[in-house]
Design an enzyme around this catalytic site. Structure first.
Site, PDB file in Angstrom:
ATOM      1  N   ASP A   7      16.554  82.051 -34.478  1.00 24.59           N
ATOM      2  CA  ASP A   7      16.282  81.544 -33.006  1.00 24.59           C
ATOM      3  C   ASP A   7      17.416  81.956 -31.923  1.00 24.59           C
ATOM      4  OD1 ASP A   7      13.973  80.662 -34.277  1.00 24.59           O
ATOM      5  OD2 ASP A   7      14.605  78.685 -34.427  1.00 24.59           O
ATOM      6  N   CYS A   8      18.501  81.812 -32.530  1.00 25.09           N
ATOM      7  CA  CYS A   8      19.618  82.453 -31.423  1.00 25.09           C
ATOM      8  C   CYS A   8      19.913  83.857 -31.430  1.00 25.09           C
ATOM      9  CB  CYS A   8      20.917  81.422 -31.846  1.00 25.09           C
ATOM     10  SG  CYS A   8      21.256  81.530 -33.533  1.00 25.09           S
TER      11      CYS A   8
END
Ligand code: SF4
Ligand code: SF4
Lengths: 506, 140
Positions: free
Chosen positions: A139-140
């Site tokens: 996600d990051c």
């Protein structure tokens, strides 16, 4: 005379005093080779009084080397999982874009010819290298692929970080086998027709400070053409047996390919030649004496790399003086020997370091912590048993060269074997015959063994791993190897049948 | 001068071909190395550049295989003066001087027929190169 009496001679000096002299421009520096000459001509006392620093150097293949690079974040960012630079697989041990280039990692497209060492050299030389990487995406760090070209100027950090450098001394290698072997000690011709050695002998940094009085964590050194630091003892460090090693770090952006070179060892792999030099402050007379050590006082073993074991047989003890002279004596034989590390560059490093100090560009540093003197280099704990030839060999059925073919044919039947080993009166190997040879001889009406015996016999040693014997069988497309001792005496025989039974059991 | 490598078969090795050709063509032929036994042999020889074509033709006519061996060169830029090559050379064409620099004697080196040093150079500084643009047409 009078003045001397008033001002007693000091018998120590400090690193701070030496650095002050460097600032003043009156520091006295000699290379290790020059120091030896001075001590020889004028003695330790004079040498201590006159010399502040002795410089050392070595330039050799040091496989446990590498570089930490931080390549910065792309947009969108990526958490690298697998990365290659110029097709060399790069280790990704840390956070998103930190990488470690291992010197011995080999290119996937040019294995054995190009590797981490060459990649480091290319970066140091300012060349552009290609980075390819992929990832699973988070996600990051959403990105899964990246490809770009980089030079050292594009990197945030580029530090040489070598976990074992500067071996105090090393083996001299020979090969007793019938075939040329390619090792990390270079190309070794059959039947000990050449020898190789590594190390700078009397110029080696650790040989000049064997008690680690001045070399410790924080010692400033010459590394790859710039200033670097000792950051600890190297892996496998064992000071007590003169097998000391160092862990070092330096800014690779400032290094020079003159002192950092990628290298390829045929059929072994790639590595990095590292130039490393250490200034030894002459703090006391003891250090003046120690830095006077000569090649004739430094010994190493001639080791048989033809034996594929961890503890290889040591055949002779030789000094670095002999090694540097180009020939060593083993038993009654003179063997030509080559260095693998460059003595020319080792000298140049000691000389360059001397110039830096004399010109006030390099200051000495006191170690903040000593290196261990009592460490022991342990062997691997093995939980799986290894099978050796001696474990599977059988008694050999033998005959003498004078035996008749018909008699041997009978022996083959009663003992139900396929190979008969031919020996002389002392039980030494002279040849081999197979049941096939015998059948043919009988069919052709030959009854003299001498006509059918194979005299060029491939053999095995009892203490050799079964795996290497098995490889030899496959390589020469044969089905049995007589097992012999060092005097050529037949101890038994190992057949491909026994080997497959053994390996099948695993 | 140009170097040629002559390969003799079991049939041709017995005949005095080399001396015949020297006599016939009146070409100085300098034998550098020769390995010969009853099963055949290999001879490395040196001849003047301008005689190359006729010498090659003469040997081929007598069923001797002729090829141009490559020469060995050391790239001094790449060489790190490690010395690995020195003890491998059978003819001592590579030596170290007192400064531990590698000195390569091109004249002594027997060329690509040996090549013992080539794969031992960790810096890959030793290369075999063609002899100054000589080429042989239709080799056999
Ligand atoms: S090719 Fe052979 S003869 Fe020539 S330098 Fe190398 S080892 Fe020596
Ligand atoms: S092996 Fe290669 S690098 Fe080493 S001295 Fe010989 S030519 Fe130079």
């Amino acid at each position: 005379m009078e003045e001397k009496a008033l001002k007693p001679q000091k018998n120590t000096r400090t690193i701070e005093e030496i650095n002050q002299k460097i600032r003043n421009g009156d520091v006295q520096v000699l290379t290790a080779e020059e120091m030896k000459k001075l001590v020889e001509s004028s003695g330790v006392e004079v040498a201590f009084r006159e010399v502040d620093v002795v410089t050392t150097g070595t330039f050799g293949a040091m496989c446990s080397s590498g570089a930490i690079v931080n390549i910065g974040h792309p947009d969108p960012p990526i958490k690298l999982e697998n990365a290659w630079m110029n097709d060399v697989p790069i280790c990704h041990p840390g956070a998103a874009v930190d990488l470690y280039i291992g010197a011995s990692a080999m290119s996937t497209t040019q294995p054995y010819e190009y590797g981490g060492g060459h990649l480091i050299e290319d970066l140091v030389a300012g060349k552009e290298v290609e980075l390819k990487a992929n990832s699973y995406g988070t996600d990051c760090y959403p990105r899964t692929q990246v490809k770009t070209n980089l030079t050292k100027d594009d990197l945030n950090q580029f530090y040489l970080l070598n976990f074992r450098n500067c071996y105090q001394h090393y083996n001299c290698a020979v090969n007793s086998r019938d075939e040329t072997i390619y090792t990390y000690m270079g190309k070794l011709l059959p039947r000990m027709r050449n020898a190789t050695f590594s190390g700078a002998g009397e110029l080696n940094p650790l040989m000049n400070d064997p008690d680690y009085e001045t070399i410790g964590i924080g010692t400033r050194i010459f590394l790859g053409g710039t200033q670097g630091y000792v950051i600890g003892e190297g892996t496998q460090h064992e000071a007590s047996s003169l097998n000391g090693t160092l862990m070092v770090r330096g800014n690779a952006k400032k290094m020079s390919p003159e002192f950092l070179r990628g290298a390829a060892f045929t059929r072994y792999g790639t590595t990095l030649y590292v130039g490393l030099g250490i200034p030894i402050p002459i703090l006391n007379e003891g250090l003046a004496r120690k830095t006077a050590i000569r090649d004739e006082e430094i010994f190493t073993n001639v080791v048989d790399y033809g034996v594929p074991r961890r503890d290889r047989p040591k055949l002779a003890r030789v000094s670095y003086k002999e090694l540097k002279s180009g020939g060593v004596t083993v038993g009654d034989r003179r063997i030509r020997v080559s260095s693998l590390s460059s003595l020319k560059k080792a000298r140049k490093i000691a000389g360059t370091l001397k110039d830096w100090i004399v010109q006030g560009e390099f200051f000495l540093s006191a170690p903040v912590e000593r290196l261990p003197l009592d460490g022991v280099f342990k062997s691997m704990k093995q939980t799986e048993a290894i099978v050796f030839v001696v474990n599977v060999m059988q008694k050999a059925v033998t005959c003498r060269e004078t035996d008749a073919v018909s008699a041997i044919a009978k022996r083959i039947v009663t003992k139900s074997v396929n190979h008969i080993v031919v020996v002389d009166e002392q039980g030494k190997l002279t040849g081999i015959v197979t049941s096939w040879d015998i059948t043919r001889a009988l069919a052709e009406g030959k009854d003299a063994l001498a006509e059918i015996v194979t005299r060029h016999v491939f053999t095995a040693k009892p203490d050799e791993p079964l795996e290497t014997a098995s490889k030899r069988l496959a390589q020469h497309n044969i089905s049995a190897l007589p097992v012999i001792d060092n005097k050529n005496k037949v101890l038994g025989i190992v057949t491909s049948e026994d080997i497959s039974k053994q390996l099948g059991r695993k | 001068m140009v170097r040629i490598l002559l390969k003799f078969s079991e049939q041709t090795v017995e005949q005095p071909i080399v001396s015949q050709i020297i006599l016939d063509l009146k070409v100085p032929l300098n034998i550098l190395t020769a390995y010969v036994n009853s099963k055949g042999g290999e001879v490395l020889a040196e001849i003047p550049d301008e005689a190359l074509e006729k010498v090659v033709a003469a040997f081929r006519m007598r069923n001797v295989t002729v090829s141009l061996p490559k020469l060995i060169e050391v790239d001094t830029e790449k060489c790190i003066s490690c010395g690995s090559c020195v003890a491998l050379c059978p003819v001592e064409a590579i030596t170290l001087d007192e400064e531990y620099s590698v000195v390569f004697d091109k004249e002594k080196c027997v060329g690509s027929t040996c090549s013992a040093c080539v794969d031992a150079c960790p810096a890959r500084a030793i290369k075999s190169v063609k002899q100054n643009n000589h080429e042989l047409h239709s080799s056999r």
